[in-house]
Motif scaffolding. Structure first.
Motif, mmCIF file in Angstrom:
data_model
loop_
_atom_site.group_PDB
_atom_site.id
_atom_site.type_symbol
_atom_site.label_atom_id
_atom_site.label_comp_id
_atom_site.label_asym_id
_atom_site.label_seq_id
_atom_site.Cartn_x
_atom_site.Cartn_y
_atom_site.Cartn_z
ATOM 1 N N THR A 398 0.994 -1.204 -0.053
ATOM 2 C CA THR A 398 0.025 0.009 -0.106
ATOM 3 C C THR A 398 0.921 1.307 -0.125
ATOM 4 O O THR A 398 0.706 2.160 -0.868
ATOM 5 C CB THR A 398 -0.882 0.043 1.238
ATOM 6 O OG1 THR A 398 -1.760 -1.088 1.164
ATOM 7 C CG2 THR A 398 -1.953 1.188 1.049
ATOM 8 N N LEU A 399 2.034 1.229 0.947
ATOM 9 C CA LEU A 399 2.858 2.526 0.898
ATOM 10 C C LEU A 399 3.441 2.606 -0.375
ATOM 11 O O LEU A 399 3.666 3.741 -0.875
ATOM 12 C CB LEU A 399 3.905 2.130 2.160
ATOM 13 C CG LEU A 399 2.987 2.300 3.086
ATOM 14 C CD1 LEU A 399 4.179 2.149 4.549
ATOM 15 C CD2 LEU A 399 2.145 3.902 3.835
ATOM 16 N N VAL A 400 3.874 1.514 -0.899
ATOM 17 C CA VAL A 400 4.823 1.751 -2.416
ATOM 18 C C VAL A 400 3.736 2.062 -3.428
ATOM 19 O O VAL A 400 3.942 3.015 -4.216
ATOM 20 C CB VAL A 400 5.421 0.157 -2.694
ATOM 21 C CG1 VAL A 400 5.850 0.247 -4.134
ATOM 22 C CG2 VAL A 400 6.527 -0.019 -1.762
ATOM 23 N N PHE A 405 2.044 6.355 -7.063
ATOM 24 C CA PHE A 405 0.772 7.160 -7.423
ATOM 25 C C PHE A 405 0.939 8.606 -7.341
ATOM 26 O O PHE A 405 0.737 9.455 -8.276
ATOM 27 C CB PHE A 405 -0.552 6.621 -6.902
ATOM 28 C CG PHE A 405 -1.699 7.556 -7.261
ATOM 29 C CD1 PHE A 405 -2.226 7.200 -8.525
ATOM 30 C CD2 PHE A 405 -2.316 8.517 -6.399
ATOM 31 C CE1 PHE A 405 -3.355 8.069 -8.880
ATOM 32 C CE2 PHE A 405 -3.220 9.241 -6.793
ATOM 33 C CZ PHE A 405 -3.948 8.983 -7.964
ATOM 34 N N LYS A 406 1.567 9.311 -6.307
ATOM 35 C CA LYS A 406 1.927 10.455 -5.900
ATOM 36 C C LYS A 406 2.777 10.981 -6.931
ATOM 37 O O LYS A 406 2.963 11.944 -7.388
ATOM 38 C CB LYS A 406 2.278 10.663 -4.480
ATOM 39 C CG LYS A 406 1.267 10.459 -3.497
ATOM 40 C CD LYS A 406 1.709 10.719 -1.937
ATOM 41 C CE LYS A 406 0.406 10.577 -1.002
ATOM 42 N NZ LYS A 406 0.635 10.611 0.252
ATOM 43 N N THR A 407 3.967 10.101 -7.125
ATOM 44 C CA THR A 407 5.098 10.550 -7.991
ATOM 45 C C THR A 407 4.608 10.730 -9.396
ATOM 46 O O THR A 407 4.955 11.627 -10.030
ATOM 47 C CB THR A 407 6.057 9.502 -8.175
ATOM 48 O OG1 THR A 407 6.643 9.279 -6.691
ATOM 49 C CG2 THR A 407 7.388 9.660 -8.889
ATOM 50 N N GLU A 408 3.585 9.785 -9.973
ATOM 51 C CA GLU A 408 3.080 9.979 -11.066
ATOM 52 C C GLU A 408 2.251 11.262 -11.554
ATOM 53 O O GLU A 408 2.384 11.883 -12.327
ATOM 54 C CB GLU A 408 2.323 8.610 -11.670
ATOM 55 C CG GLU A 408 3.005 7.474 -11.907
ATOM 56 C CD GLU A 408 2.331 6.247 -12.345
ATOM 57 O OE1 GLU A 408 1.077 6.080 -11.994
ATOM 58 O OE2 GLU A 408 2.969 5.287 -12.521
ATOM 59 N N VAL A 412 2.651 14.222 -13.613
ATOM 60 C CA VAL A 412 1.793 14.897 -14.923
ATOM 61 C C VAL A 412 1.572 16.173 -14.472
ATOM 62 O O VAL A 412 1.185 17.066 -15.553
ATOM 63 C CB VAL A 412 0.219 13.967 -14.568
ATOM 64 C CG1 VAL A 412 -0.574 14.582 -15.234
ATOM 65 C CG2 VAL A 412 0.590 12.529 -15.023
ATOM 66 N N LEU A 413 1.087 16.483 -13.353
ATOM 67 C CA LEU A 413 0.955 17.944 -13.090
ATOM 68 C C LEU A 413 1.974 19.259 -13.294
ATOM 69 O O LEU A 413 1.737 20.263 -13.781
ATOM 70 C CB LEU A 413 0.789 18.121 -11.285
ATOM 71 C CG LEU A 413 -0.549 17.582 -10.723
ATOM 72 C CD1 LEU A 413 -0.771 17.681 -9.318
ATOM 73 C CD2 LEU A 413 -1.707 18.129 -11.277
ATOM 74 N N GLY A 414 3.317 18.359 -13.274
ATOM 75 C CA GLY A 414 4.434 19.252 -13.572
ATOM 76 C C GLY A 414 4.338 19.583 -15.184
ATOM 77 O O GLY A 414 4.573 20.530 -15.613
ATOM 78 N N LYS A 415 3.922 18.542 -15.886
ATOM 79 C CA LYS A 415 3.757 18.649 -17.625
ATOM 80 C C LYS A 415 2.803 19.839 -17.831
ATOM 81 O O LYS A 415 2.834 20.373 -18.822
ATOM 82 C CB LYS A 415 3.575 17.229 -18.168
ATOM 83 C CG LYS A 415 4.689 16.272 -18.276
ATOM 84 C CD LYS A 415 4.550 14.945 -18.821
ATOM 85 C CE LYS A 415 5.734 14.058 -18.955
ATOM 86 N NZ LYS A 415 5.623 13.004 -19.608
#
Length: 417
Positions: A398-400, A405-408, A412-415
């Motif tokens: 779950t933690l991984v 998910f947060k990294t992805e 996406v938000l950065g792009k």
């Protein structure tokens, strides 16, 4: 209105106080198979070893079931509805099917466990005994918690009295308590194997604790009644079986009582014991299949009772090994619920009606598979292996998953920016 609240939280106005919950939980732990397990331990351990193993086993069971009772009382939810948070809406069907199918199986086995000794003593036709007892037990399970409370109120004292009489006769036949504690088994079993029997005998049933503890008025009542029930109820069942086995050399409690001249009261009282166990099984299975089908528990109970009755003798002769295998699959489910609530959700769940559940939460499914595999194949105590393995896998995955998910999402938000 569904007063068993198959698909919703139990309102506070329908919750029960300490005494009623205590009686129900005692009835839950007064389990005939525990006496058979006690007989097995009695023939393989010294009395001192037996006492320590039973106390340690019930401590482990008490911590496991007490944690589940706390969650149930706080949320008012059954095992199956709690499973939606960890496993997802459709993922919870796996837990519900495993729990429900196992309990229908044990219901059928329980009918045969009652019918076989009664047939031997009275000569009444086996099929007749199974059909009549199946109808009676299904009928009482239909009425849910109220019937369970009334039945337990009658059965628990009766079982305690008869078991105590049997123990008294056994100690007298042995020549006193000193002789009992001086007993040395001819063929010993290891302490690890003994602890496995103690924990394994009720680890699968204990996973269903929330189905009953959700009716407690307070979290304190739920936890305390569950802990006391396991330390008193389960310990007494083991003790009744062990002392009788040491005295007579017989592991089956019905055979012990036959030798002691108690077979008539034994049939009545063991019948009551099996009745409480079977009603708990049918009640819990009804909640499980209700979660899958969305049909009221009371209607599902009737269907499950019919299935269990029809296949009772087949289940008794062929299914116990398979049920034991399924039993290894249940503790990891409870472990995942505990890990999700206490470790990941920090002891808080949003209300059921406010939740938009994921369809399937794969970390829970994978953790269940891993926990089941650990219980089956790792050395040690199988139920504990399953519980610990499932918790470690579930929390880790779950933690991984959340981190990925947060990294992805941040990428996406950065792009987009």
């Amino acid at each position: 209105m569904d007063k068993e609240f198959s698909l919703q939280a139990v309102p506070q106005s329908y919750r029960n106080g300490f005494l009623k919950m205590f009686v129900v939980m005692l009835g839950f732990t007064f389990f005939s198979a525990s006496m058979l397990s006690g007989g097995e331990l009695g023939l393989g351990l010294t009395m001192t070893e037996f006492i320590w193993m039973v106390l340690l086993g019930n401590l482990i069971l008490g911590l496991y079931t007490g944690g589940l009772a706390y969650i149930a009382a706080k949320t008012g939810l059954s095992t199956h509805l709690l499973a939606r948070y960890a496993f997802g809406e459709k993922g919870s069907y796996l837990a519900s099917f495993l729990l429900g199918a196992t309990q229908v199986g044990w219901f059928g086995v329980g009918l045969a466990m009652f019918a076989v000794p009664v047939n031997k003593v009275t000569g009444i036709d086996m099929l007749t005994l199974i059909i009549i007892s199946g109808i009676v037990m299904t009928f009482s399970a239909f009425f849910g918690m109220k019937a369970l409370a009334i039945l337990s109120l009658v059965a628990v004292p009766a079982i305690a009295i008869l078991g105590s009489v049997s123990v008294g006769i056994a100690i007298s036949d042995l020549g006193g308590l000193s002789k009992l504690f001086a007993y040395q088994p001819e063929a010993t079993i290891s302490l690890a194997a003994a602890l496995t029997i103690c924990v394994g005998s009720f680890a699968s049933g204990g996973t269903l604790t929330p189905d009953f503890a959700r009716f407690a008025k307070t979290k304190k009542t739920a936890v305390i009644t569950t802990l006391i029930a396991f330390f008193i109820g389960n310990s007494l069942m083991f003790l009744f079986g062990a002392v009788g086995a040491i005295s007579t050399g017989l592991g089956d409690i019905s055979e012990v009582m036959f030798v002691q001249g108690l077979i008539v009261p034994a049939i009545i009282v063991l019948g009551l014991n099996i009745w409480t166990t079977n009603d708990n099984s049918l009640y819990a299975s009804g909640l499980g299949f209700s979660n899958i089908t969305k049909i009221k528990k009371s209607k599902v109970v009737i269907f499950n009772g019919i299935i269990g009755t029809i296949f009772a003798m087949w289940l008794y002769n062929n299914f116990v090994g398979w049920l034991t295998l399924l039993g290894a699959a249940l503790p990891p489910i409870g472990a995942i619920l505990l890990a999700d609530f206490f470790l990941l959700r920090k002891g808080h769940y949003p209300a059921l009606e406010e939740m938009a559940f994921q369809v399937i939460r794969w970390p829970a499914i994978i953790a269940w598979v891993g926990g089941f595999a650990a219980a089956q194949w790792l050395p040690g105590i199988p139920p504990l292996n399953g519980i610990i393995g499932a918790i470690m896998l579930y929390v880790g995955l779950t933690l991984v998953t959340e981190k990925v998910f947060k990294t992805e999402k941040s990428i996406v938000l950065g792009k987009e920016v």
